[in-house]
Design a protein around this motif. Sequence first.
Motif, PDB file in Angstrom:
ATOM      1  N   ILE A  10     -21.909 -15.955  46.933  1.00 24.05           N
ATOM      2  CA  ILE A  10     -21.002 -15.439  47.958  1.00 24.05           C
ATOM      3  C   ILE A  10     -20.645 -16.531  48.960  1.00 24.05           C
ATOM      4  CG2 ILE A  10     -20.763 -13.806  49.869  1.00 24.05           C
ATOM      5  CD1 ILE A  10     -22.575 -11.877  48.312  1.00 24.05           C
ATOM      6  N   VAL A  11     -21.626 -17.301  49.381  1.00 19.13           N
ATOM      7  CA  VAL A  11     -21.373 -18.374  50.351  1.00 19.13           C
ATOM      8  C   VAL A  11     -20.390 -19.395  49.782  1.00 19.13           C
ATOM      9  CG1 VAL A  11     -22.427 -20.324  51.578  1.00 19.13           C
ATOM     10  CG2 VAL A  11     -23.564 -18.094  51.561  1.00 19.13           C
ATOM     11  N   ASN A  12     -20.587 -19.786  48.525  1.00 22.94           N
ATOM     12  CA  ASN A  12     -19.665 -20.736  47.894  1.00 22.94           C
ATOM     13  C   ASN A  12     -18.279 -20.133  47.713  1.00 22.94           C
ATOM     14  OD1 ASN A  12     -21.495 -22.882  47.665  1.00 22.94           O
ATOM     15  ND2 ASN A  12     -22.346 -22.070  45.756  1.00 22.94           N
ATOM     16  N   TRP A  13     -18.230 -18.839  47.398  1.00 20.99           N
ATOM     17  CA  TRP A  13     -16.944 -18.140  47.267  1.00 20.99           C
ATOM     18  C   TRP A  13     -16.199 -18.137  48.591  1.00 20.99           C
ATOM     19  CZ3 TRP A  13     -15.086 -13.520  49.449  1.00 20.99           C
ATOM     20  CH2 TRP A  13     -13.943 -12.973  48.845  1.00 20.99           C
ATOM     21  N   LEU A  14     -16.918 -17.884  49.677  1.00 17.55           N
ATOM     22  CA  LEU A  14     -16.319 -17.900  51.004  1.00 17.55           C
ATOM     23  C   LEU A  14     -15.785 -19.288  51.358  1.00 17.55           C
ATOM     24  CD1 LEU A  14     -18.954 -15.746  52.921  1.00 17.55           C
ATOM     25  CD2 LEU A  14     -16.516 -15.201  52.736  1.00 17.55           C
ATOM     26  N   ALA A  18     -11.799 -20.154  51.912  1.00 22.58           N
ATOM     27  CA  ALA A  18     -11.349 -20.698  53.189  1.00 22.58           C
ATOM     28  C   ALA A  18     -10.667 -22.050  53.014  1.00 22.58           C
ATOM     29  CB  ALA A  18     -12.532 -20.825  54.144  1.00 22.58           C
ATOM     30  N   SER A  19     -11.218 -22.869  52.119  1.00 22.44           N
ATOM     31  CA  SER A  19     -10.633 -24.183  51.864  1.00 22.44           C
ATOM     32  C   SER A  19      -9.232 -24.058  51.277  1.00 22.44           C
ATOM     33  CB  SER A  19     -11.533 -24.973  50.904  1.00 22.44           C
ATOM     34  OG  SER A  19     -10.940 -26.201  50.543  1.00 22.44           O
ATOM     35  N   GLY A  25     -12.376 -21.025  59.360  1.00 25.65           N
ATOM     36  CA  GLY A  25     -13.582 -20.231  59.186  1.00 25.65           C
ATOM     37  C   GLY A  25     -13.284 -18.750  59.214  1.00 25.65           C
ATOM     38  N   PHE A  26     -14.175 -17.982  59.858  1.00 26.23           N
ATOM     39  CA  PHE A  26     -14.096 -16.529  59.760  1.00 26.23           C
ATOM     40  C   PHE A  26     -14.340 -15.856  61.106  1.00 26.23           C
ATOM     41  CE2 PHE A  26     -15.971 -18.521  56.036  1.00 26.23           C
ATOM     42  CZ  PHE A  26     -15.086 -18.139  55.035  1.00 26.23           C
TER      43      PHE A  26
END
Length: 262
Positions: A10-14, A18-19, A25-26
């Motif tokens: 999930i962190v890598n997906w986020l 975003a990139s 960011g969020f």
Amino acid sequence: MQTEKVVDFIVNWLKDYASKAGVNGFVVGVSGGIDSAVTSTLCAKTGLKVLCVEMPIHQAASHVTRAQEHIAHLKSKYENVIDNRVDLTPVFEEFKTEVLADADQATVDMALANTRARLRMTTLYYYAGLYKLLVAGTGNKVEDFGVGFYTKYGDGGVDLSPIADLLKSEVYEIGKFLSVPESIMLASPSDGLFGDARSDEDQIGASYPELEWAMKMADSGRTAADFSGREQKVFNIYKRFNTANKHKMIPIPICEIPNNML
């Protein structure tokens, strides 16, 4: 569930999303509940800017305390986390003076509850535009695709949903792995839209473990006739919410004009 691998995924997906979106960011609305706590923590782990926004509207004191505890906990662990508190109570009260309330009280109360969620969505998108952020949704799988327990264009109005493929029990498992404060882990889930401490179970009539079971049964093709007693009651509750809220879960209907009319 392979919790650590799911968290990393999930962190890598986020980060990847975003990139590609070219954002900084969020922004996350933090309510003091498990879903927003897990979502904001996952966002924080990306290393990108994370704005946690607390948006009380006649909020129960317990919700406010848990939200503030979680934000302080996050800021102590992640330098990329900032926060803001926007008291929307005066906005909400002013709104009420300008709209009609010519319906029974239960209907008015529900309309106003959804208005709270929509005021919060507007606030999150204000900050998203201000700081070039994405609004991260906090809905889980049971809420978003099972019973539709959210406000359309309120907490359902987001840019991306990092935990929407996780059941509530899986969100708790991730919360434990991420060391979410115990006060949040132990609190009864609540949408906080009525200014009191009523829980989601109070409103729905079934617990999340029960709803997860009913969702699994419905997805496997079972019907109410296959069950009796409490199981049948829970299954019927699930189906009733799922049917009534289906409009939230499908794309907006488009009136497609036949080519021979164009």
